[in-house]
Design a protein around this motif. Structure first.
Motif, PDB file in Angstrom:
ATOM      1  N   ILE A   7      48.892 -39.170   6.469  1.00 55.88           N
ATOM      2  CA  ILE A   7      49.584 -38.282   5.582  1.00 55.88           C
ATOM      3  C   ILE A   7      50.604 -37.501   6.114  1.00 55.88           C
ATOM      4  O   ILE A   7      50.209 -36.614   7.107  1.00 55.88           O
ATOM      5  CB  ILE A   7      48.357 -37.153   4.653  1.00 55.88           C
ATOM      6  N   SER A   8      51.982 -37.595   5.970  1.00 53.41           N
ATOM      7  CA  SER A   8      52.744 -36.935   6.611  1.00 53.41           C
ATOM      8  C   SER A   8      53.355 -35.695   5.575  1.00 53.41           C
ATOM      9  O   SER A   8      54.031 -35.660   4.832  1.00 53.41           O
ATOM     10  CB  SER A   8      54.061 -37.700   6.698  1.00 53.41           C
ATOM     11  N   GLY A   9      53.117 -34.440   6.372  1.00 56.57           N
ATOM     12  CA  GLY A   9      53.682 -33.242   5.627  1.00 56.57           C
ATOM     13  C   GLY A   9      54.883 -32.497   6.196  1.00 56.57           C
ATOM     14  O   GLY A   9      55.014 -31.398   5.662  1.00 56.57           O
ATOM     15  N   HIS A  10      55.599 -33.388   6.800  1.00 56.38           N
ATOM     16  CA  HIS A  10      57.006 -33.025   7.348  1.00 56.38           C
ATOM     17  C   HIS A  10      57.985 -32.892   6.024  1.00 56.38           C
ATOM     18  O   HIS A  10      57.973 -33.791   5.291  1.00 56.38           O
ATOM     19  CB  HIS A  10      57.654 -33.687   8.273  1.00 56.38           C
ATOM     20  N   PRO A  11      58.565 -31.734   5.792  1.00 50.71           N
ATOM     21  CA  PRO A  11      59.187 -31.483   4.478  1.00 50.71           C
ATOM     22  C   PRO A  11      60.619 -32.210   4.673  1.00 50.71           C
ATOM     23  O   PRO A  11      61.250 -32.463   3.565  1.00 50.71           O
ATOM     24  CB  PRO A  11      59.650 -29.810   4.459  1.00 50.71           C
ATOM     25  N   ASN A  12      61.027 -32.371   5.681  1.00 60.00           N
ATOM     26  CA  ASN A  12      62.459 -33.294   5.709  1.00 60.00           C
ATOM     27  C   ASN A  12      62.559 -33.820   6.990  1.00 60.00           C
ATOM     28  O   ASN A  12      63.051 -33.226   8.124  1.00 60.00           O
ATOM     29  CB  ASN A  12      63.469 -31.996   5.780  1.00 60.00           C
ATOM     30  N   VAL A  61      41.474 -40.835   8.171  1.00 65.52           N
ATOM     31  CA  VAL A  61      42.610 -40.060   7.378  1.00 65.52           C
ATOM     32  C   VAL A  61      43.353 -39.317   8.643  1.00 65.52           C
ATOM     33  O   VAL A  61      42.550 -38.315   9.394  1.00 65.52           O
ATOM     34  CB  VAL A  61      42.282 -39.203   6.343  1.00 65.52           C
ATOM     35  N   VAL A  62      44.570 -39.555   8.794  1.00 63.61           N
ATOM     36  CA  VAL A  62      45.244 -38.752   9.834  1.00 63.61           C
ATOM     37  C   VAL A  62      46.245 -37.767   8.907  1.00 63.61           C
ATOM     38  O   VAL A  62      47.047 -37.895   8.083  1.00 63.61           O
ATOM     39  CB  VAL A  62      46.226 -39.545  10.721  1.00 63.61           C
ATOM     40  N   LEU A  63      46.238 -36.412   9.342  1.00 59.79           N
ATOM     41  CA  LEU A  63      47.095 -35.570   8.711  1.00 59.79           C
ATOM     42  C   LEU A  63      48.131 -35.158   9.794  1.00 59.79           C
ATOM     43  O   LEU A  63      47.764 -34.636  10.786  1.00 59.79           O
ATOM     44  CB  LEU A  63      46.359 -34.149   8.353  1.00 59.79           C
ATOM     45  N   GLN A  64      49.227 -35.708   9.743  1.00 61.47           N
ATOM     46  CA  GLN A  64      50.441 -35.394  10.482  1.00 61.47           C
ATOM     47  C   GLN A  64      51.342 -34.391  10.056  1.00 61.47           C
ATOM     48  O   GLN A  64      52.147 -34.719   9.067  1.00 61.47           O
ATOM     49  CB  GLN A  64      51.062 -36.838  10.688  1.00 61.47           C
ATOM     50  N   PHE A  65      51.537 -33.175  10.808  1.00 63.87           N
ATOM     51  CA  PHE A  65      52.378 -32.273  10.102  1.00 63.87           C
ATOM     52  C   PHE A  65      52.916 -31.513  11.287  1.00 63.87           C
ATOM     53  O   PHE A  65      52.384 -31.424  12.404  1.00 63.87           O
ATOM     54  CB  PHE A  65      51.508 -31.412   9.160  1.00 63.87           C
ATOM     55  N   VAL A  72      49.569 -25.648   7.437  1.00 65.60           N
ATOM     56  CA  VAL A  72      50.299 -26.900   7.235  1.00 65.60           C
ATOM     57  C   VAL A  72      51.536 -26.612   6.283  1.00 65.60           C
ATOM     58  O   VAL A  72      51.704 -25.555   5.660  1.00 65.60           O
ATOM     59  CB  VAL A  72      49.359 -27.852   6.308  1.00 65.60           C
ATOM     60  N   PRO A  73      52.628 -27.317   6.207  1.00 63.72           N
ATOM     61  CA  PRO A  73      53.553 -27.209   5.334  1.00 63.72           C
ATOM     62  C   PRO A  73      53.363 -27.124   4.015  1.00 63.72           C
ATOM     63  O   PRO A  73      52.184 -27.856   3.712  1.00 63.72           O
ATOM     64  CB  PRO A  73      54.585 -28.437   5.867  1.00 63.72           C
ATOM     65  N   GLY A  74      54.291 -26.529   3.280  1.00 64.39           N
ATOM     66  CA  GLY A  74      53.722 -26.254   1.921  1.00 64.39           C
ATOM     67  C   GLY A  74      53.770 -27.505   0.830  1.00 64.39           C
ATOM     68  O   GLY A  74      52.642 -27.606   0.274  1.00 64.39           O
ATOM     69  N   ILE A  75      54.265 -28.795   1.275  1.00 64.11           N
ATOM     70  CA  ILE A  75      54.005 -29.875   0.478  1.00 64.11           C
ATOM     71  C   ILE A  75      52.677 -30.323   0.987  1.00 64.11           C
ATOM     72  O   ILE A  75      51.776 -31.051  -0.072  1.00 64.11           O
ATOM     73  CB  ILE A  75      54.943 -31.005   0.754  1.00 64.11           C
ATOM     74  N   MET A  76      52.138 -30.225   2.061  1.00 63.02           N
ATOM     75  CA  MET A  76      50.649 -30.863   2.575  1.00 63.02           C
ATOM     76  C   MET A  76      49.650 -29.960   1.659  1.00 63.02           C
ATOM     77  O   MET A  76      48.651 -30.335   1.459  1.00 63.02           O
ATOM     78  CB  MET A  76      50.571 -30.801   3.972  1.00 63.02           C
ATOM     79  N   LYS A  77      50.059 -28.687   1.757  1.00 61.53           N
ATOM     80  CA  LYS A  77      49.033 -27.710   0.985  1.00 61.53           C
ATOM     81  C   LYS A  77      48.828 -28.169  -0.648  1.00 61.53           C
ATOM     82  O   LYS A  77      47.924 -28.216  -1.057  1.00 61.53           O
ATOM     83  CB  LYS A  77      49.597 -26.246   1.049  1.00 61.53           C
ATOM     84  N   ASP A  81      45.488 -29.441  -2.605  1.00 64.96           N
ATOM     85  CA  ASP A  81      45.372 -28.616  -3.565  1.00 64.96           C
ATOM     86  C   ASP A  81      45.117 -29.639  -5.067  1.00 64.96           C
ATOM     87  O   ASP A  81      44.130 -29.491  -5.782  1.00 64.96           O
ATOM     88  CB  ASP A  81      46.348 -27.685  -4.256  1.00 64.96           C
ATOM     89  N   ASP A  82      46.005 -30.590  -4.995  1.00 65.84           N
ATOM     90  CA  ASP A  82      46.167 -31.542  -6.406  1.00 65.84           C
ATOM     91  C   ASP A  82      45.328 -32.613  -6.087  1.00 65.84           C
ATOM     92  O   ASP A  82      44.442 -33.152  -6.969  1.00 65.84           O
ATOM     93  CB  ASP A  82      47.471 -32.251  -6.262  1.00 65.84           C
ATOM     94  N   VAL A  83      45.008 -33.262  -4.887  1.00 62.24           N
ATOM     95  CA  VAL A  83      44.375 -34.421  -4.643  1.00 62.24           C
ATOM     96  C   VAL A  83      42.990 -34.031  -4.293  1.00 62.24           C
ATOM     97  O   VAL A  83      42.172 -34.933  -4.587  1.00 62.24           O
ATOM     98  CB  VAL A  83      45.011 -35.301  -3.454  1.00 62.24           C
ATOM     99  N   LEU A  84      42.578 -33.007  -3.559  1.00 66.04           N
ATOM    100  CA  LEU A  84      41.175 -32.923  -3.242  1.00 66.04           C
ATOM    101  C   LEU A  84      40.309 -32.239  -4.412  1.00 66.04           C
ATOM    102  O   LEU A  84      39.827 -31.143  -4.246  1.00 66.04           O
ATOM    103  CB  LEU A  84      41.316 -32.129  -1.808  1.00 66.04           C
ATOM    104  N   THR A  85      40.051 -32.987  -5.143  1.00 65.96           N
ATOM    105  CA  THR A  85      39.735 -32.374  -6.478  1.00 65.96           C
ATOM    106  C   THR A  85      38.165 -32.327  -6.663  1.00 65.96           C
ATOM    107  O   THR A  85      37.559 -33.107  -5.785  1.00 65.96           O
ATOM    108  CB  THR A  85      40.183 -33.024  -7.854  1.00 65.96           C
ATOM    109  N   TYR A  86      37.744 -31.415  -7.516  1.00 64.27           N
ATOM    110  CA  TYR A  86      36.259 -31.394  -7.788  1.00 64.27           C
ATOM    111  C   TYR A  86      35.845 -32.781  -8.273  1.00 64.27           C
ATOM    112  O   TYR A  86      36.565 -33.292  -9.356  1.00 64.27           O
ATOM    113  CB  TYR A  86      35.787 -30.429  -8.791  1.00 64.27           C
ATOM    114  N   GLY A  87      34.620 -33.310  -7.889  1.00 68.80           N
ATOM    115  CA  GLY A  87      34.254 -34.584  -8.464  1.00 68.80           C
ATOM    116  C   GLY A  87      34.745 -35.805  -7.567  1.00 68.80           C
ATOM    117  O   GLY A  87      34.338 -37.022  -7.654  1.00 68.80           O
ATOM    118  N   PHE A  88      35.702 -35.605  -6.918  1.00 71.17           N
ATOM    119  CA  PHE A  88      36.462 -36.553  -5.922  1.00 71.17           C
ATOM    120  C   PHE A  88      35.955 -36.259  -4.368  1.00 71.17           C
ATOM    121  O   PHE A  88      35.339 -36.959  -3.849  1.00 71.17           O
ATOM    122  CB  PHE A  88      37.855 -36.731  -6.068  1.00 71.17           C
TER     123      PHE A  88
END
Ligand code: FMN
Length: 310
Positions: A7-12, A61-65, A72-77, A81-88
């Protein structure tokens, strides 16, 4: 199906000198799929189902940022927030990430020595990564040693050179791949190496202190000859005491480890020895070492010790 999802979190990435290079190297591998969040989601609207599917399919899972504001940069945060949900990812039925390895791989602008008490960044990287470590614990993932590279900022004409940060990025990839392929030595092996070379730095007069670290039938193949068993080690060590003064420094680099089927651990690494000869001359030489370790009653011991001049 890719075994490893990055998962690449670089914004640009167009303006990146290091993450771009790291990701390009990772892209070349068949077992890696890279998810460049900024390109996939320029409007920051993350496709949660697609991201969760990518996580489900992976074992690692590699968090590359790039390290931004100690985090972490905003897009990775946003992705978290969106993907690591309750129940998942968490909650009574949220065990979909359980057992997957999590590798934090980050490029950091500030130098290594600034990340400590008294340094201008005050806290260690280990401390600053506690939130991610705890994310790994809550989601029942298997936290791996983070891969961190410092001094990764390039400001043309002001700070670092492009060649320098690019060579650090290459080294970063090598360390990341070593971590992913399990080529890095385990903590007990690292401890054994540290204790061994700390003794060789001091060169104590009594060779007995080394003996618990080696098997009875140990073999030393070194530039001075071949020496067998504890008695052989004592003869080789006498020769070393005749060559060097105490107060050596051993720098260990490029360590790779492999577990053989017969239960041995084989280590290969480079050692640079600096110090003073018994004749008072400065000494600095680099050698290649290969060790074979064996576990004896829960204790790691050296079975075979090879030193080669390049
Ligand atoms: C918005 C922003 C925040 C940053 N925050 C930090 C920081 O907290 N600590 C640090 O050491 N470097 C920091 N840096 C430097 C980045 O870590 C560095 O530029 C990046 O790792 C280089 O990666 P790249 O070549 O792929 O862009 C920051 C850079 C930017 C642009």
């Amino acid at each position: 199906m890719s075994r490893i999802v990055v998962i690449s979190g670089h914004p640009n990435l167009e303006q990146s000198y290091t993450n771009r290079l790291i990701l390009a190297r990772l892209h070349q591998r068949d077992d890696v799929s890279v998810r460049d969040l900024a390109t996939l989601y320029p409007d920051s609207r993350i496709d949660v189902a697609a991201e969760q599917a990518a996580l489900l399919a992976a074992e690692v899972v590699v968090l590359q940022f790039p390290f931004y504001w100690y985090s972490v940069p905003g897009i990775m945060k946003q992705w978290m927030d969106d993907v690591l949900t309750y129940g998942f990812a968490y909650g009574s039925t949220g065990d979909k990430l359980k057992g997957k390895k999590l590798v934090v791989s980050t490029t950091v602008g500030g130098p290594d020595e600034s990340y400590q008490a008294g340094g201008y960044n005050q806290y260690t990287m280990e401390q600053l990564l506690f939130p991610l470590h705890q994310l790994s614990t809550l989601t029942q993932m298997d936290w791996q040693s983070p891969v961190i590279s410092h001094g990764m900022v390039f400001i043309p004409g002001v700070y670092n050179t492009q060649e320098l940060v690019e060579s650090r990025a290459e080294q970063h990839v090598e360390r990341l791949l070593a971590e992913l392929e399990g080529r890095l030595p385990s903590a007990p092996v690292v401890e054994l190496m540290q204790q061994w070379f700390a003794m060789l730095d001091q060169l104590p007069a009594d060779p007995e202190v080394y003996l618990p670290f080696m098997a009875d039938n140990v073999v030393f193949e070194v530039p001075e000859g071949r020496f067998e068993g504890h008695a052989g080690f004592v003869r080789w060590y006498d020769a070393l005491l005749g060559q060097f003064q105490p107060g050596l420094s051993h720098r260990i680099e490029q360590v790779s480890a492999a577990q053989t089927e017969t239960g041995y651990c084989t280590l290969a690494f480079t050692v640079t020895v600096s110090g003073t000869s018994t004749g008072g001359e400065p000494v600095s030489l680099t050698v290649q070492e290969r060790w074979q370790l064996v576990e004896q009653d829960g204790v790691l011991q050296i079975q075979h010790y090879q030193v080669r001049l390049p």
